[in-house]
Design an enzyme around this catalytic site. Sequence first.
Site, PDB file in Angstrom:
ATOM      1  N   ARG A 125       0.847  -1.210   0.000  1.00 22.80           N
ATOM      2  CA  ARG A 125       0.000   0.000   0.000  1.00 22.80           C
ATOM      3  C   ARG A 125       0.869   1.241   0.000  1.00 22.80           C
ATOM      4  O   ARG A 125       0.597   2.211  -0.699  1.00 22.80           O
ATOM      5  CB  ARG A 125      -0.947  -0.011   1.200  1.00 22.80           C
ATOM      6  CG  ARG A 125      -2.262  -0.762   0.994  1.00 22.80           C
ATOM      7  CD  ARG A 125      -2.061  -2.179   0.504  1.00 22.80           C
ATOM      8  NE  ARG A 125      -3.268  -2.925   0.281  1.00 22.80           N
ATOM      9  CZ  ARG A 125      -3.715  -3.877   1.111  1.00 22.80           C
ATOM     10  NH1 ARG A 125      -3.052  -4.205   2.212  1.00 22.80           N
ATOM     11  NH2 ARG A 125      -4.812  -4.529   0.811  1.00 22.80           N
ATOM     12  N   ASP A 154       0.349  -6.611  -3.389  1.00 24.44           N
ATOM     13  CA  ASP A 154      -1.094  -6.514  -3.160  1.00 24.44           C
ATOM     14  C   ASP A 154      -1.677  -5.739  -4.332  1.00 24.44           C
ATOM     15  O   ASP A 154      -0.951  -5.387  -5.269  1.00 24.44           O
ATOM     16  CB  ASP A 154      -1.397  -5.844  -1.805  1.00 24.44           C
ATOM     17  CG  ASP A 154      -2.650  -6.439  -1.163  1.00 24.44           C
ATOM     18  OD1 ASP A 154      -3.711  -6.381  -1.815  1.00 24.44           O
ATOM     19  OD2 ASP A 154      -2.568  -6.956  -0.043  1.00 24.44           O
ATOM     20  N   HIS A 244      -6.022 -10.544  -4.268  1.00 26.74           N
ATOM     21  CA  HIS A 244      -5.127  -9.405  -3.987  1.00 26.74           C
ATOM     22  C   HIS A 244      -4.026  -9.333  -5.047  1.00 26.74           C
ATOM     23  O   HIS A 244      -2.864  -9.076  -4.726  1.00 26.74           O
ATOM     24  CB  HIS A 244      -4.511  -9.529  -2.586  1.00 26.74           C
ATOM     25  CG  HIS A 244      -5.489  -9.273  -1.481  1.00 26.74           C
ATOM     26  ND1 HIS A 244      -5.685  -8.030  -0.934  1.00 26.74           N
ATOM     27  CD2 HIS A 244      -6.339 -10.106  -0.831  1.00 26.74           C
ATOM     28  CE1 HIS A 244      -6.617  -8.105   0.019  1.00 26.74           C
ATOM     29  NE2 HIS A 244      -7.032  -9.346   0.091  1.00 26.74           N
ATOM     30  N   ASP A 299      -5.882 -14.878   1.101  1.00 26.24           N
ATOM     31  CA  ASP A 299      -6.991 -14.312   1.872  1.00 26.24           C
ATOM     32  C   ASP A 299      -7.967 -13.613   0.938  1.00 26.24           C
ATOM     33  O   ASP A 299      -7.593 -13.182  -0.152  1.00 26.24           O
ATOM     34  CB  ASP A 299      -6.470 -13.311   2.916  1.00 26.24           C
ATOM     35  CG  ASP A 299      -5.624 -12.220   2.290  1.00 26.24           C
ATOM     36  OD1 ASP A 299      -4.872 -12.523   1.328  1.00 26.24           O
ATOM     37  OD2 ASP A 299      -5.713 -11.062   2.726  1.00 26.24           O
ATOM     38  N   GLU A 300      -9.200 -13.479   1.390  1.00 26.65           N
ATOM     39  CA  GLU A 300     -10.210 -12.627   0.765  1.00 26.65           C
ATOM     40  C   GLU A 300     -10.251 -12.775  -0.766  1.00 26.65           C
ATOM     41  O   GLU A 300     -10.196 -11.798  -1.483  1.00 26.65           O
ATOM     42  CB  GLU A 300      -9.937 -11.158   1.123  1.00 26.65           C
ATOM     43  CG  GLU A 300      -9.927 -10.893   2.616  1.00 26.65           C
ATOM     44  CD  GLU A 300      -9.557  -9.461   2.975  1.00 26.65           C
ATOM     45  OE1 GLU A 300     -10.286  -8.877   3.792  1.00 26.65           O
ATOM     46  OE2 GLU A 300      -8.561  -8.935   2.455  1.00 26.65           O
ATOM     47  N   TRP A 366      -6.349 -15.002  11.301  1.00 27.54           N
ATOM     48  CA  TRP A 366      -6.535 -13.550  11.451  1.00 27.54           C
ATOM     49  C   TRP A 366      -7.980 -13.144  11.643  1.00 27.54           C
ATOM     50  O   TRP A 366      -8.286 -12.121  12.219  1.00 27.54           O
ATOM     51  CB  TRP A 366      -5.963 -12.808  10.238  1.00 27.54           C
ATOM     52  CG  TRP A 366      -6.778 -12.948   8.963  1.00 27.54           C
ATOM     53  CD1 TRP A 366      -6.727 -13.984   8.076  1.00 27.54           C
ATOM     54  CD2 TRP A 366      -7.738 -12.018   8.453  1.00 27.54           C
ATOM     55  NE1 TRP A 366      -7.595 -13.764   7.042  1.00 27.54           N
ATOM     56  CE2 TRP A 366      -8.236 -12.561   7.247  1.00 27.54           C
ATOM     57  CE3 TRP A 366      -8.226 -10.785   8.887  1.00 27.54           C
ATOM     58  CZ2 TRP A 366      -9.192 -11.911   6.458  1.00 27.54           C
ATOM     59  CZ3 TRP A 366      -9.185 -10.139   8.109  1.00 27.54           C
ATOM     60  CH2 TRP A 366      -9.654 -10.711   6.911  1.00 27.54           C
ATOM     61  N   TYR A 392      -3.938  -6.427  15.176  1.00 26.50           N
ATOM     62  CA  TYR A 392      -3.789  -5.604  13.974  1.00 26.50           C
ATOM     63  C   TYR A 392      -3.346  -4.213  14.436  1.00 26.50           C
ATOM     64  O   TYR A 392      -4.147  -3.415  14.898  1.00 26.50           O
ATOM     65  CB  TYR A 392      -5.103  -5.548  13.187  1.00 26.50           C
ATOM     66  CG  TYR A 392      -5.203  -6.661  12.157  1.00 26.50           C
ATOM     67  CD1 TYR A 392      -4.677  -7.927  12.425  1.00 26.50           C
ATOM     68  CD2 TYR A 392      -5.799  -6.450  10.908  1.00 26.50           C
ATOM     69  CE1 TYR A 392      -4.752  -8.941  11.494  1.00 26.50           C
ATOM     70  CE2 TYR A 392      -5.879  -7.476   9.969  1.00 26.50           C
ATOM     71  CZ  TYR A 392      -5.354  -8.714  10.266  1.00 26.50           C
ATOM     72  OH  TYR A 392      -5.420  -9.724   9.341  1.00 26.50           O
ATOM     73  N   ASP A 394      -2.584  -1.701  12.871  1.00 24.02           N
ATOM     74  CA  ASP A 394      -3.040  -0.547  12.082  1.00 24.02           C
ATOM     75  C   ASP A 394      -4.408  -0.064  12.555  1.00 24.02           C
ATOM     76  O   ASP A 394      -4.885   0.972  12.103  1.00 24.02           O
ATOM     77  CB  ASP A 394      -3.099  -0.907  10.593  1.00 24.02           C
ATOM     78  CG  ASP A 394      -3.828  -2.212  10.348  1.00 24.02           C
ATOM     79  OD1 ASP A 394      -3.366  -3.256  10.859  1.00 24.02           O
ATOM     80  OD2 ASP A 394      -4.862  -2.204   9.669  1.00 24.02           O
ATOM     81  N   TRP A 429      -0.950  -3.327   8.568  1.00 21.72           N
ATOM     82  CA  TRP A 429      -1.452  -3.129   7.201  1.00 21.72           C
ATOM     83  C   TRP A 429      -1.281  -1.661   6.844  1.00 21.72           C
ATOM     84  O   TRP A 429      -1.481  -0.776   7.676  1.00 21.72           O
ATOM     85  CB  TRP A 429      -2.920  -3.556   7.111  1.00 21.72           C
ATOM     86  CG  TRP A 429      -3.067  -5.029   7.292  1.00 21.72           C
ATOM     87  CD1 TRP A 429      -3.496  -5.682   8.404  1.00 21.72           C
ATOM     88  CD2 TRP A 429      -2.718  -6.051   6.342  1.00 21.72           C
ATOM     89  NE1 TRP A 429      -3.447  -7.048   8.207  1.00 21.72           N
ATOM     90  CE2 TRP A 429      -2.980  -7.300   6.955  1.00 21.72           C
ATOM     91  CE3 TRP A 429      -2.217  -6.042   5.036  1.00 21.72           C
ATOM     92  CZ2 TRP A 429      -2.751  -8.518   6.300  1.00 21.72           C
ATOM     93  CZ3 TRP A 429      -2.002  -7.263   4.384  1.00 21.72           C
ATOM     94  CH2 TRP A 429      -2.271  -8.471   5.013  1.00 21.72           C
ATOM     95  N   GLU A 431      -2.634   0.640   4.520  1.00 21.43           N
ATOM     96  CA  GLU A 431      -3.505   1.600   3.832  1.00 21.43           C
ATOM     97  C   GLU A 431      -3.308   3.036   4.303  1.00 21.43           C
ATOM     98  O   GLU A 431      -3.155   3.959   3.507  1.00 21.43           O
ATOM     99  CB  GLU A 431      -4.979   1.227   3.998  1.00 21.43           C
ATOM    100  CG  GLU A 431      -5.445   0.072   3.123  1.00 21.43           C
ATOM    101  CD  GLU A 431      -5.262  -1.279   3.791  1.00 21.43           C
ATOM    102  OE1 GLU A 431      -4.485  -1.363   4.778  1.00 21.43           O
ATOM    103  OE2 GLU A 431      -5.872  -2.264   3.323  1.00 21.43           O
TER     104      GLU A 431
HETATM  105  C1  ACM Z   1      -6.083 -10.022   6.005  1.00 25.45           C
HETATM  106  O1  ACM Z   1      -6.185  -9.166   6.905  1.00 25.45           O
HETATM  107  N1  ACM Z   1      -6.739  -9.878   4.870  1.00 25.45           N
HETATM  108  C2  ACM Z   1      -5.223 -11.176   6.153  1.00 25.45           C
END
Ligand code: ACM
Length: 586
Positions: A125, A154, A244, A299-300, A366, A392, A394, A429, A431
């Site tokens: 990011r 990402d 991602h 992930d996601e 997570w 986390y 962040d 993270w 962002e």
């Molecule tokens: C994550 O926070 N997407 C691993």
Amino acid sequence: MTIGISNHPSLMNAAHYLVEKLEPATGYRFPIRKKGKTDILLDIKALPDTTPGAYQLRVTAKRVVITANNYNGIISGISTLRQLLPEQIERNYTFNEEVEWTVPCVTVTDAPRFQYRGLMLDVARHYFDKEEIKVLLDRMALYKLNKFHWHLTDNEGWRIEIKRYPKLTQESGWRLFNGLDQYCENKAQGDGNHEFNLTKKHLKTIDGKVYYGGFYTQEEIKEVVAYASKLGIDVIPEIDMPGHFNAASAVYPEVICPKANMSSSPVCAGNDSAIEFCKNVYSEVFALFPNQDVHIGADEVGKENWKDCPSCQKRIKDEGLKDEKELQSWFVHTMEKFFREHGKRLIGWDEITEGGLSNTSTVMWWTGSEETLNKTLSHGNKIIMTPNQWLYFDHGQNNSSAKHVFEYDPIPESIQRKDLIAGVQANIWGEYIPSMLRVDYMSMPKMLCLSEVAWVLPTVKNWDTFSTQIEDQIPRLDMMGINYRVPELESDIFISKRKVVYLNVPPQEWLCDTIMLEHGKRVVDLKAPYPGIQIRYTTDGTIPTIQSTTYATPFTVTAPSEYMFATFRPNGTRGEFRKVVFVQEK
Ligand code: ACM
Ligand code: ZN
């Protein structure tokens, strides 16, 4: 004064590390000796405690001896020695000031609770260069964390040079400002908070256009890995796939499903050449990271495109899979087979449990989902705890946040297979974290709390004791120039409390309270939250600066007025600020 090493080949590295740590502040370069009596001795040998990473530090009037059962244990011993020395030892320059470089006579015997003690940094990011990463690694070593998880790719950027696919970094290592960048710049302007300024050295102008980013060449990656290794830290690279993956698919669109909807564009799992692309990327990654554990992300994953893609649907049919979740598992299993063929072990985020887990992968938990936790443990896979509700870094902070991290226990009572918990990790993270200043602010002093979770059994943890230990470390953080979070001022004139929102979006507004003047007056009685912190204030509605009036002793407000209070670290940088409007009693 000399440093000695016993007969273990790796110790020369540790000795150099110690020499380099002691030299800048003291101006003295310790010679290293392989034989004879020395003032400091580093020695790897079997200890009564066989936990890998166990160490002993013995300081007598005559000498300092650090013994450990492995290299990382020696580094932990060095870190304890650093923490016993005056905090000025952390200066990276000599200073015209008499410091007695003494250490109390002690014996410290310690061993980590967990073998995996990690920190993740997202550099996709916002990019951080190799020198910035080394600074973070130094701190991890000082506070005895031993795994650096490097989130290298990402949607917003690709940071690692892959020679076979040069466009990944040449093009996707850079970008024109996106919404996140704009947000950070606005925040920097609005609140005058430099932590949100995009780092200038990561901007470049070509043909009048400003590009933002950067990437690591393979040589730079090797340099960082070697640096970490000297500090006893393993580096775990993550190339996030199949989701991602927009930074890759933007420049190699053939790797995603045809007619892909770009808001969800994972690797086309039905396309053999796309799988080949992924393997080719990892071939180069494997060669750069000697560590056995490699993170595939996973992930996601938005699976909508897979539903509409004839190749993906054919794969599901041919492989006898039930649905897209199983297609995701098929992708991960296919990649894992490739990892194993290259001597690597796969780590994935806990979504890799969704469509069937392989026996050998490690799950990084997570989501906080009980289901994936139980599935992992009953399947017998190793697990690394990094729940977003606790770890986390962040996420938004208030004065309870450090305690919240400290109180986390990676092994809840209900868990049967405690042996499967490999350890803990905090994630940063990126962002809303465009600078190292902001990384500091979000991770310090919480990193110390994380370390306590990773080293100490819950039965001997005590917050009251530990919070004074944090205060003891603050002057050391100052010496290192760390932009740690100063707790918010607490007083009876500050009513509103910052809510902890488990979201990484920074709070928009500073806190503001309206306070009645009781019988025409109100006492302002404040206490600096940490040693060395100054409080300053204004009465003209502006945000306090280092030139504003210093709060020294309690005073009485006797007329309606507006005060803005802020904390300042010893180096003059501002912590949080808040406003109080004093009004006449009705
Ligand atoms: C994550 O926070 N997407 C691993
Ligand atoms: Zn497809």
